[in-house]
Design an enzyme around this catalytic site. Sequence first.
Site, PDB file in Angstrom:
ATOM      1  CB  THR A 141      -0.807  -0.070   1.316  1.00  0.00           C
ATOM      2  OG1 THR A 141      -1.910  -0.908   1.107  1.00  0.00           O
ATOM      3  CG2 THR A 141      -1.248   1.248   1.850  1.00  0.00           C
ATOM      4  NE  ARG A 169      -8.924  -6.309   4.701  1.00  0.00           N
ATOM      5  CZ  ARG A 169      -7.813  -5.603   4.596  1.00  0.00           C
ATOM      6  NH1 ARG A 169      -7.635  -4.837   3.533  1.00  0.00           N
ATOM      7  NH2 ARG A 169      -6.901  -5.649   5.511  1.00  0.00           N
ATOM      8  CB  VAL A 170     -13.604  -2.461   5.985  1.00  0.00           C
ATOM      9  CG1 VAL A 170     -13.123  -1.054   6.295  1.00  0.00           C
ATOM     10  CG2 VAL A 170     -14.935  -2.423   5.260  1.00  0.00           C
ATOM     11  N   GLY A 171     -10.195  -2.733   5.403  1.00  0.00           N
ATOM     12  CA  GLY A 171      -8.908  -2.739   6.104  1.00  0.00           C
ATOM     13  C   GLY A 171      -8.725  -1.467   6.909  1.00  0.00           C
TER      14      GLY A 171
HETATM   15  N1  ASP Z   1      -2.947  -1.943   5.186  1.00  0.00           N
HETATM   16  C1  ASP Z   1      -3.423  -2.389   3.907  1.00  0.00           C
HETATM   17  C2  ASP Z   1      -4.684  -3.164   4.089  1.00  0.00           C
HETATM   18  O1  ASP Z   1      -4.761  -3.956   5.019  1.00  0.00           O
HETATM   19  C3  ASP Z   1      -2.441  -3.200   3.167  1.00  0.00           C
HETATM   20  C4  ASP Z   1      -1.061  -2.606   3.071  1.00  0.00           C
HETATM   21  O2  ASP Z   1      -0.686  -1.769   3.856  1.00  0.00           O
HETATM   22  O3  ASP Z   1      -0.334  -2.985   2.166  1.00  0.00           O
HETATM   23  O4  ASP Z   1      -5.564  -3.068   3.279  1.00  0.00           O
END
Ligand code: ASP
Length: 263
Positions: A141, A169-171
């Site tokens: 990300t 999905r919610v990150g």
């Molecule tokens: N934090 C992001 C997520 O869980 C993934 C990432 O940081 O690469 O969607």
Amino acid sequence: MALAAVVAHGGAGAGPERLANVERAVAIAAGILESGGSCVEAAVEACVVLEDDPVFNAGTGSVFRNDGSVELDASIQTSDGRMGFVIAIQETPNPIRVAARLLDQEVNGLTGDGARTWADEQGFPRSQVEGRPPFQRATDTVGVITRDGNGNIACATSTGGCSDRPSGRVGDVPLPGCGFWVQEGVGVGATGIGEAITRGMLSYRVAEKILAGMDLEESMIWALEDCLEEGAEVGLIALGSEGTGHGLANSKNMPWASWIARK
Ligand code: ASP
């Protein structure tokens, strides 16, 4: 007058070979700030550079969800009290631009089809996001924090979500206090396994430590050691009201870079 500054990362698990890509984005933000641009403009344009770079799991290079869809999350927050985020938006290669448009609306956040419909109304063109198959270390990300000459801070974050995640999905990226937090001249952004970041409410807790007087790096060390479960690959970037930004991860894989204007 404050010294303008930028700090950006290319993901907790991206690998050091992506450093040059992150530096390119930092240079874009620095150029905007040097010519008097705002922290929001600088953070958004640098984030767009990273979203357009197919090596990152954001924008164009976002990994497919388990059903093959490409869903994007992005967020932005400013030290003058504004916030915008989109969750699981499709057909939008630069979701950070939609999140930024929300900064000046009554609504902070939009999700899924509703987010895309609002983006249509706002004139953001629909375009298929290419995406790529999930891979093992898809924690790449992107995130950018900027401080402009007026001392205002913006934090922009964008992702396609970790690998092996269902549609919907919610990150952490669109969740305030989790993937991002800006408060009283301190900005923090997180990357890595979003569920662990969310459970630890990482960005808010790091910002609190910094505001309580702890040094940026010390605050990150504390968060990575004390606020996460074992084994979750996570990285952080932070920028205060003065000085240079800093990045730190619990692996050696997070490319990050910073810039500060000359006195
Ligand atoms: N934090 C992001 C997520 O869980 C993934 C990432 O940081 O690469 O969607």
